[in-house]
Structure formats: structure tokens, C-alpha cells
Design an enzyme around this catalytic site. Structure first.
Site, short mmCIF file in Angstrom:
data_model
loop_
_atom_site.label_atom_id
_atom_site.label_comp_id
_atom_site.label_asym_id
_atom_site.label_seq_id
_atom_site.Cartn_x
_atom_site.Cartn_y
_atom_site.Cartn_z
N HIS A 159 0.83 -1.22 0.00
CA HIS A 159 0.00 0.00 0.00
C HIS A 159 0.86 1.27 0.00
O HIS A 159 0.52 2.25 0.63
CB HIS A 159 -0.96 0.03 1.19
CG HIS A 159 -1.99 -1.06 1.18
ND1 HIS A 159 -3.26 -0.89 0.70
CD2 HIS A 159 -1.92 -2.35 1.60
CE1 HIS A 159 -3.94 -2.02 0.83
NE2 HIS A 159 -3.14 -2.93 1.37
N ASN B 112 -10.34 -2.76 2.61
CA ASN B 112 -10.06 -2.74 1.17
C ASN B 112 -11.36 -2.48 0.41
O ASN B 112 -12.44 -2.48 1.00
CB ASN B 112 -9.50 -4.10 0.72
CG ASN B 112 -8.01 -4.23 1.01
OD1 ASN B 112 -7.31 -3.26 1.25
ND2 ASN B 112 -7.53 -5.46 0.99
#
Ligand code: HDE
Length: 697
Positions: A72, A145
């Protein structure tokens, strides 16, 4: 040259400060006289190490980088607030779930997973959707997510998954892509990932905007009420603007055209005051439901279909402020799954438990100090009282003499002074006393063994157009895999999910024979009902709100038509950009000059949700050999977009090869206002999917 812009000795430009407040200083606060010339021994002599001003500047510059996130790394953060609409005391004692109307400040960071910090926004990838709620009982981080399931069931496999997805260690590529051997090798040897594979091969991994995607907490958590009773919960974010993705060919082009497509979209929307909103939904269920559900609710590779346990909306997140400084906020924000507050608790999901270890650990590496909670973006907005002290960059150390407890300071004449805080059994966080125990073993629960049933359920819940995109995505990815055995193994899994899909992909990569099925740990359930909530197309918006119309104009464009289109799009809550052959704009039919937002090369149709082409016949002839102009029209057609036009564009549309193919997705807006309005209404469907050659059942 103005007075405040003079050349100093040595030729560097020197600008005078505008007042005392404007005087530059060193990091130590000493005023700086010259920030452009290093101290030297003579005008042409060597630089002196003595120059403390230059040394401090270079020293600081040399240390500007901190390690990027191991996953990420590429992300974009935005401030906002959460407002509770419905209190849920029956489920949770958390203040944030009981104070209707209170606005809890938040910070949300969206991200891709695999690419590094500089990778393009529209890589095919899962998107992170992490929100820090600064509640009055401490920070709660919901680190989710845009996909409700995950690749693996046990955190111990995470390093392997990420190594396999990221660039190969020898060659250092490919960047931000899963279309390569290592990824599909790992995946095809990890059958538990098959549900996630269906999700990542769908258009969910190429969202049009962060604003148009869902978010999920993924794991099953617990909510605990005042009486200490617990319910299981799954968290959902539902975008008010509906779901929308791009298509793969568009994603490839957008990445070249504007690698910052998603962050620019978010920044622009917020600067324009179009604050994106998500409703927070909860799926609440009890032990009894968990017992009779087909799958283990602790298994993060499974969903609980919304049709089985409805999502109850309890509040709204509004993102309303961009950061002041990207590094200070977006880069330094440190999410930790273990940041929960009284009334919310973990479950024994082995992925969640592993994450609870990992996030704290990673923040120390990234931010370099256990005092990362002192950085403003991470600091709670409620009082913080404890006896932790010292360490690198400590900003808040306890005052007074007591830095331990129990202590008897303050027991005398000044009862509260200097004694420090004490734990509070009533208000403090209490773990739900879940009954856990058993032998120490390294086994995966038998209840986690089903790998294909929900993958199939996802696939059959898609519209035909979405199914085609999935087959295309699988074909594309596997065509980049060099080893034939890996390709075949993957198709051996697909056969458990849907034979038709397996065949299509096998045909797509040119296999003459379908490979053997990979042995299944458990026979899949093939008759799970369709879940319409899983489709993007079925959950799109019904208006053009928040979307962007690109109007390509050139000399002589009908001024009334352009005005009508702009008005209709704006009335529907959409944004408009004018594209022209020159960035200076074009002179319209009424003689007025209309400025352009983009020159045609910089404003291709892939960056818009719908387009209009308005130009005189003369201009259409002039630009019908101009590649960017032709691409603008052809791509809009190929990407199933709605196109508004005036008949005079014929020469350009002919060279673009679309004139004879115009379908109901093309709207003649030459008659003005009414037609423009009708066009924008149509655009509410976002795409004219009939144009795509859809899969025939
Ligand atoms: Fe993460 N993950 N993760 N993850 N994750 C990180 O923490 C990890 C997982 C997610 O915008 C890291 O601060 C492990 C699932 C987001 O700053 C790290 C496992 C989900 C973000 C980490 C997972 C996520 C991260 C890297 C397997 C969805 C970005 C940098 C058990 C529910 C947060 C950092 C941000 C970031 C570990 C799996 C979401 C290393 C060990 C499942 C959105 O701690």
C-alpha cells in the site's frame, strides 16, 4: 525588473523578504542572509564545511525520505468526518455508535497494494480503504479494502503473497502488476485465493475513482454492548455516488496519460466542494447464524451475502478537506488494525490476529520511533494519559514526579496533583471473554476448506458484460505468464468455478485441450444463489452526478450547443471540461472565445465519463487527420461511452471509423437545450454496454 527581485553577487536571484515575519531562518531559528550561495574561500575557491547554513540544508535534504510502506505504498489521504445516523446501543457501547449527530473527525487513505510510491493509479490492483476515526474514546482504525475478501486465510502466508505479487527479485519488474509468473504461480498453488481471484479479475480492481468504490472491513469483528453481550459484525462502506469502474483498455491509456488519475480526481472533487460520501453499513449476526452459515465466519476468504444478512446503514462519512501537506499527513499516517475502542473487539480470524501484530511493528520501521502517536495526524483528539515516556522524538512526557503506578504522590494535601492517571474498569476497554483454547497446533481449520463455492457465486452474480471482462482479464494475465504448467494449473482451478469461463480462458490463450481439474479439498457447492450486490453494473448510479463530461470544441463550434451541454451536465451535478486543438481555446459560432481546460493531446476521451464533439464542418475536416482527435472519438466509441455530437462533425467521425456505427449511445444535440438534457440523462447509465460484444449464454 521589480525592486524586490534583484540579482545578488554571483548572479543568483535574490528576493527581499516582505516583512519581519517573512525572514528565512535555519531550523534553529537563526536568520539567513543568503540561501543561494555556499560559503567559499574566494569567489572561485572551494566550498567551506564551516557553512552551517548550507550544511544544515543539505543534511536535512539527505534525510527527507522515510521507508515507503511495504504494501500500500501508493496512497492518497483526505480529511473528513463521520456522522452517526442511527444509534446501536443494543450492539455496541462505543460512543461513536451511540451519539447520533455527533461529527467524529476522520482521516481516510486510499491506496493500491502492489505498486511502489510512484506507480500509476490505474494498475489492476486491490484498493486500500483505511479510515482513522478520532473518537472521544480514542482512535479507531478501520483498515479495509475495496474488496470484501482476501487472498489468504492465515497471516503467515502474507509475505509470500506480497513477494510473489511485487517485482521479481532478480529483474526488478514488473511494477504494479500481477500479470506475471511469480504471482500466478503462488496463486495457482493457493486454492484459498480463488474467491479473491474472481474479484481481482473483475473491474473492481480498476475503479474509475476512489469516490465510486465500496469499502469493506473484510474480517468479522465483534460489537460488545454495555452488558458485555457480543454480536459479530462486518463493516461496509457504500458510496453515495454508486459504483463505477473503467475498462481495461482505458486503464492502460489513463496510466500513460495521467498516472495520478485517482488522486487528481479526489483532489479536484474536494476543491470543487463536491464532497464524496459513503454510508457506513453493518452486517450484524450472532453465534447461532455463524453456526449454521455454509462457511466459517472467521475465514477472510468468504463473504456473507447481503441478501442473507442485510447491510444496515448507521452513519455517513463525508470527505471534505484535502491535506495541507502530503508527507505530514498522507505519508505519516499510521493505521493499526489493533486500534479499537471500547465496544468494538476482534475475533479469532487468523488473518486479523496476524495483522494486529504487523501494523504496530511496521510503523516503528517506517516512522522510526514508538512516539509516532505524537505526530499530529496520528495523535488522538481526545485526552491521552499514561506513563509512557522518552524514546526518539518524544513530544509529550509526563509532568511532575510520578512516572509509574501505583504511586502515592498526591495522597497528601493536594489529592490529584502529580499522581497521574489510573485504569478504569468501568470505562476502559474490556476484551470480550470469548471461549478459546485447545492444543497448540499448526493446522488450518477444516471449516476453511471450501475454496470454490463463493468464487462461483461471485462469477454467476455478474452481468454478461462483467463476465466477459473477467474472462478477458484472466486471458490477459495468463498470456503474460511464460510457464505453460502455471497457466494450465490456473485453468484447472477455473474448471471448479465455471466450465464455460475455464473454456473461454483456455481458448483465449490458445490451449487445445482443457487441463485436468486441480483436486479440490472439498466439493464446491454449485447452487449458491446469485447475489446482485456483487455486480458493479447493477449497483451503478442513476444520474451523472460526480461524473465528468469532456466537450471537444474547435473553431466555429455552435455556441448555443456548447452552452446547453455545459448547463445540462452541471445541473445534473456533473463536471465539465473543454477540450480544444489549442489550450487557448476556440472561437465559437457567436464570435466569443471559449478557453480550453485541455489541449486535445492532454485531454483524451479516456479521462472523461462521457464526451461531446461540437465543431463546424470546416474544423471537422481540418482535424480529421489529427491522431489525438481521431483517438478521442474512436476511444469514446470503443469504451462504450455516450457521445453527443452535431452532424457537422461527420468528416472527423468518418475517419475515426464510427460514423456508420453510431448507435443509441450517440445523441445528436444540435437542436440545443432539450437534446442536451436528454443526453445527460442517458449518461446516468454511464456506459452504453450494448456496444460491447457481450458474452452470449
Ligand atoms: Fe495490510 N498491511 N496486511 N491488509 N493493509 C499494511 O501497514 C498486513 C490486509 C491494508 O493507508 C502495512 O502501515 C498483513 C488485509 C491497508 O496506510 C502492513 C496482512 C487488508 C493498508 C500490513 C495484511 C489490508 C495496509 C504496510 C495479512 C484488508 C494501508 C504499511 C494478515 C482488510 C494502510 C502499513 C495505509 C498496510 C500488513 C492483510 C489492508 C505491513 C501482515 C486483509 C488498507 O502492516
Amino acid at each position: 525588473m521589480s525592486d524586490d527581485f534583484k540579482l545578488s553577487k554571483g548572479g543568483a536571484n535574490h528576493q527581499e523578504p516582505r516583512g519581519d515575519d517573512d525572514v528565512m531562518t535555519t531550523a534553529q531559528g537563526a536568520p539567513v542572509a543568503d540561501d543561494q550561495n555556499w560559503l567559499t574561500a574566494g569567489p572561485r575557491g572551494p566550498q567551506l564545511v564551516e557553512d552551517q547554513v548550507a550544511r544544515e540544508k543539505i543534511f536535512h535534504f539527505d534525510h527527507e525520505r522515510i521507508p515507503e510502506r511495504v504494501v500500500h505504498a501508493r496512497g492518497y489521504g483526505v480529511h473528513g468526518h463521520f456522522e452517526l445516523k442511527k444509534a446501536i446501543p443494543e450492539y455496541s457501547r462505543a460512543a461513536i455508535f451511540n451519539e447520533v449527530g455527533v461529527k467524529t473527525p476522520t482521516f481516510t487513505r486510499f491506496s493500491t497494494v502492489a505498486g511502489n510510491k510512484g506507480s500509476p493509479d490505474l494498475a489492476r490492483d486491490v484498493r486500500g480503504f483505511a479510515t482513522k476515526f478520532y473518537t472521544r474514546e480514542g482512535n479507531w482504525d478501520l483498515v479495509g479494502n475495496n474488496i470484501p475478501v482476501f487472498f489468504i486465510q492465515d497471516a503467515i502466508k502474507f509475505p509470500d503473497l506480497i513477494h510473489a505479487a511485487k517485482p521479481a527479485p532478480d529483474r526488478g519488474f514488473p511494477q504494479a502488476q500481477t500479470a506475471h509468473d511469480n504471482f500466478w504461480d503462488f496463486i495457482s498453488l493457493s486454492p484459498e485465493s480463488m474467491n479473491m481471484v474472481m474479484w481481482i479479475m473483475s473491474d473492481r480492481t480498476i475503479p474509475r475513482s476512489f469516490r465510486f468504490m465500496e469499502g469493506f472491513g473484510v474480517h468479522t469483528f465483534r460489537l460488545v454492548n454495555e452488558k458485555g453481550e457480543a454480536h459479530f459484525v462486518k463493516f461496509h462502506w457504500k458510496p453515495r455516488l454508486g459504483l463505477q469502474s473503467v475498462i481495461w483498455n482505458e486503464a492502460l491509456k489513463v496510466n500513460g496519460m495521467d498516472p495520478d488519475f485517482h488522486r487528481r480526481d479526489m483532489w479536484d472533487a474536494i476543491e470543487a466542494g463536491d464532497f464524496p460520501q459513503w454510508d457506513l453499513g453493518i452486517q450484524v449476526f450472532d453465534e447461532e447464524f455463524a453456526e449454521q452459515f455454509e462457511f466459517d465466519v472467521l475465514d477472510a476468504t468468504k463473504i456473507i451475502p447481503e441478501e442473507q444478512v442485510p447491510v444496515e446503514i448507521i452513519g455517513t462519512l463525508t470527505l471534505d478537506a484535502n491535506v495541507d501537506n502530503f508527507f505530514a499527513e498522507t505519508e505519516q499516517v499510521a493505521f493499526c488494525t489493533q486500534n479499537i475502542v471500547p465496544g468494538i473487539d476482534f475475533t479469532e480470524d487468523p488473518l486479523l490476529q496476524g495483522r494486529n501484530f504487523s501494523y504496530l511493528d511496521t510503523q516503528l520501521k517506517r516512522l522510526g520511533s514508538p512516539n509516532f502517536t505524537h505526530i499530529p495526524i496520528n495523535a488522538p483528539k481526545c485526552p491521552v494519559r499514561h506513563f509512557q515516556q522518552d524514546g526518539h522524538m518524544a513530544m509529550h512526557n509526563p509532568k511532575g514526579r510520578a512516572n509509574y503506578e501505583p504511586n502515592s504522590w498526591g495522597d497528601t494535601d493536594k489529592p490529584n496533583e502529580g499522581r497521574g492517571p489510573r485504569a478504569c474498569p468501568e470505562r476502559g476497554f474490556t476484551s470480550y471473554p470469548a471461549d478459546v483454547g485447545g492444543p497448540k497446533v499448526r493446522v488450518r481449520s477444516e471449516t476453511f476448506a471450501d475454496h470454490y463455492s463463493q468464487a462461483r457465486q461471485f462469477y454467476v452474480s455478474q452481468t454478461p458484460v462483467e463476465q466477459t471482462h473477467m474472462a478477458n482479464a484472466l486471458t490477459f494475465e495468463l498470456s503474460k505468464v511464460e510457464r505453460m504448467d502455471i497457466r494450465k494449473r490456473m485453468i484447472g482451478h477455473l474448471r471448479h468455478i465455471d466450465e464455460g469461463l475455464a473454456q473461454e480462458v483456455a481458448d483465449g490463450i490458445g490451449l487445445e485441450q482443457l487441463p485436468e481439474k486441480v483436486p479440490a479439498a472439498r466439493e464446491p457447492i454449485t447452487d449458491l444463489p446469485e447475489s446482485p450486490a456483487l455486480s458493479i453494473v447493477r449497483n451503478g448510479p442513476d444520474s451523472f452526478e460526480g461524473r465528468k463530461l469532456g466537450i471537444y470544441i474547435a473553431e466555429g463550434a455552435d455556441a448555443d450547443v456548447v452552452a446547453a451541454l455545459k448547463q445540462a451536465a452541471q445541473d445534473a451535478g456533473g463536471m465539465v471540461e473543454i477540450v480544444a486543438p489549442h489550450v487557448a481555446g476556440a472561437r465559437l459560432s457567436d464570435g466569443s472565445m471559449m478557453e480550453a481546460d485541455e489541449k486535445i493531446d492532454g485531454g483524451p476521451s479516456v479521462t472523461y465519463d462521457a464526451v461531446a464533439v461540437v465543431m463546424s464542418e470546416e474544423s471537422a475536416r481540418r482535424y480529421n487527420t489529427d491522431k489525438p482527435s481521431v483517438d478521442f472519438v474512436y476511444d469514446a466509441f470503443a469504451h462504450a461511452k455516450f457521445v453527443a455530437y452535431v452532424p457537422t462533425v461527420q468528416p472527423l467521425f468518418e475517419t475515426a471509423g464510427v460514423w456508420n456505427w453510431m448507435d443509441d449511445g450517440f445523441v445528436d444535440v444540435s437542436s440545443g437545450e432539450k437534446a442536451a438534457k436528454a443526453f445527460i440523462e442517458k449518461c446516468g447509465q454511464l456506459r452504453f454496454w450494448d456496444r460491447e460484444s457481450v458474452k452470449q449464454d
